[in-house]
Design an enzyme around this catalytic site. Structure first.
Site, short mmCIF file in Angstrom:
data_model
loop_
_atom_site.label_atom_id
_atom_site.label_comp_id
_atom_site.label_asym_id
_atom_site.label_seq_id
_atom_site.Cartn_x
_atom_site.Cartn_y
_atom_site.Cartn_z
N GLY A 1 2.80 3.14 10.69
CA GLY A 1 4.00 3.86 10.26
C GLY A 1 5.00 4.07 11.47
O GLY A 1 5.29 5.30 11.67
N GLU B 1 -6.77 4.60 7.85
CA GLU B 1 -6.52 6.09 7.71
C GLU B 1 -7.58 6.80 6.72
O GLU B 1 -7.75 8.41 7.28
CB GLU B 1 -4.68 6.51 6.50
CG GLU B 1 -4.35 6.32 7.29
CD GLU B 1 -2.70 5.76 6.62
OE1 GLU B 1 -2.77 5.07 5.83
OE2 GLU B 1 -1.16 4.96 7.05
N ASN C 1 0.95 -1.07 0.29
CA ASN C 1 -0.08 -0.01 0.12
C ASN C 1 1.33 1.21 -0.08
O ASN C 1 1.28 1.55 0.70
CB ASN C 1 -1.29 -0.06 1.49
CG ASN C 1 -1.91 0.99 1.06
OD1 ASN C 1 -1.98 2.09 0.59
ND2 ASN C 1 -2.53 1.34 2.77
N LYS D 1 0.10 4.08 0.00
CA LYS D 1 -0.70 5.76 0.28
C LYS D 1 -0.08 6.66 -1.17
O LYS D 1 -0.50 6.16 -1.71
CB LYS D 1 -0.03 5.52 2.16
CG LYS D 1 0.09 3.98 2.64
CD LYS D 1 0.22 4.66 4.69
CE LYS D 1 0.11 3.46 4.83
NZ LYS D 1 -0.02 3.26 6.29
N SER E 1 4.08 -2.05 10.64
CA SER E 1 5.60 -2.09 10.82
C SER E 1 6.22 -3.15 10.49
O SER E 1 7.51 -3.73 10.82
CB SER E 1 5.84 -2.14 11.82
OG SER E 1 5.82 0.03 12.02
N HIS F 1 -8.61 1.26 5.37
CA HIS F 1 -8.36 1.16 6.00
C HIS F 1 -8.01 2.48 7.29
O HIS F 1 -9.52 3.33 6.59
CB HIS F 1 -6.91 1.50 4.73
CG HIS F 1 -5.30 2.10 5.25
ND1 HIS F 1 -5.37 2.83 6.31
CD2 HIS F 1 -4.65 1.34 5.44
CE1 HIS F 1 -3.98 2.53 6.66
NE2 HIS F 1 -3.58 1.69 5.66
#
Ligand code: 13P
Length: 256
Positions: free
Chosen positions: A179, A103, A9, A11, A219, A101
């Protein structure tokens, strides 16, 4: 069908030139050193067509490589300035769509009910959904993590028929691990993946549950992917940062 899957992904990263270079690089190395796992690239919308085209022109032995959108709209079409529909995504050669997701849930206030509609529109347009779930750090600290995941899965997915459900990919991504460099331990990840599989089994039966791929995200990198993927209920990864460099992404792809 349950498969080993590594999905990148990206992003909101990569220009057109960078996107093309990354995909070409990964594919070239994969063609020399193939992997048994399914590989998915999820670039930003503007690069979908180019990425899908590069993949379709790649050698046959890397045919298990696919393109995913990072989202899709919940309506078929209409007055939604700036948005992209499932039909548009399908029309440029993508096969999958990431839905829910964290986010999107956080920054764009997407809730489970809305995500259930996105899942439906994805199926209607023959896109395979990669449905994300994950708890916040507070939910884990307060011991609400299982409840949170159960609600996200039940409200987002459990309206599906068994037939459709068999085509869903689930990604468990604890928000506190995304992240941050902080990964769930293999034990924490396995515990949640087994919990998710058990939920699926209660709803759709053991055989269906065994056939669903459940990916870990947060991560995930070359230094921890092997031990994570070795867990019995972890079928691969949804990779953010480490999918932006060919070398790291390839190392993760070859972690099984
Ligand atoms: P990172 O791998 O950068 O933590 O991101 C994970 C993720 O959100 C993938 O969807």
């Amino acid at each position: 069908m349950r498969q080993q899957i590594v999905a990148g992904n990206w992003k909101m990263n990569k220009t057109a030139v960078e996107a093309e270079a990354l995909v070409r690089n990964v594919i070239e190395i994969l063609s020399k050193n193939p992997s048994e796992s399914v590989v998915v690239f999820a670039p930003p919308f503007v690069h979908l067509q180019r990425v899908a085209q590069i993949i379709s022109q790649s050698p046959v032995h890397v045919s298990r490589v696919f393109t995913a959108a990072q989202d899709c709209h919940w309506e078929e079409s209409g007055a939604y300035t700036g948005e992209v529909s499932a039909a548009m995504i399908k029309s440029v050669g993508a096969t999958h769509a990431i839905i829910g997701h964290s986010e999107r849930r956080t920054y764009f206030k997407e809730n489970n009910q809305l995500l259930a509609r996105k899942i439906d529109v994805a199926f209607k347009n023959e896109l395979l959904p990669i449905y994300c779930c994950g708890e916040s750090i507070m939910e884990r600290k307060n011991d609400h993590h299982f409840k949170t995941i159960e609600k996200q899965i039940a409200e987002g997915l459990f309206h599906l028929s068994e037939n459709d459900f068999l085509n869903v990919i689930i990604a468990y991504e604890p928000v506190w691990a995304i992240g941050t460099g902080e990964t769930a331990t293999p034990e924490q990840a396995q515990e949640m993946h087994a919990f998710i599989r058990d939920l699926l089994s209660q709803k759709y039966g053991g055989e269906t549950a065994e056939n669903i791929s459940i990916l870990y995200g947060g991560s995930c990198k070359p230094s921890n992917s092997k031990v994570l993927f070795a867990q019995p209920d972890i079928d691969g990864g949804l990779i953010g940062g480490a999918s932006l460099e060919a070398e790291d992404f390839l190392a993760i792809i070859h972690s099984f």
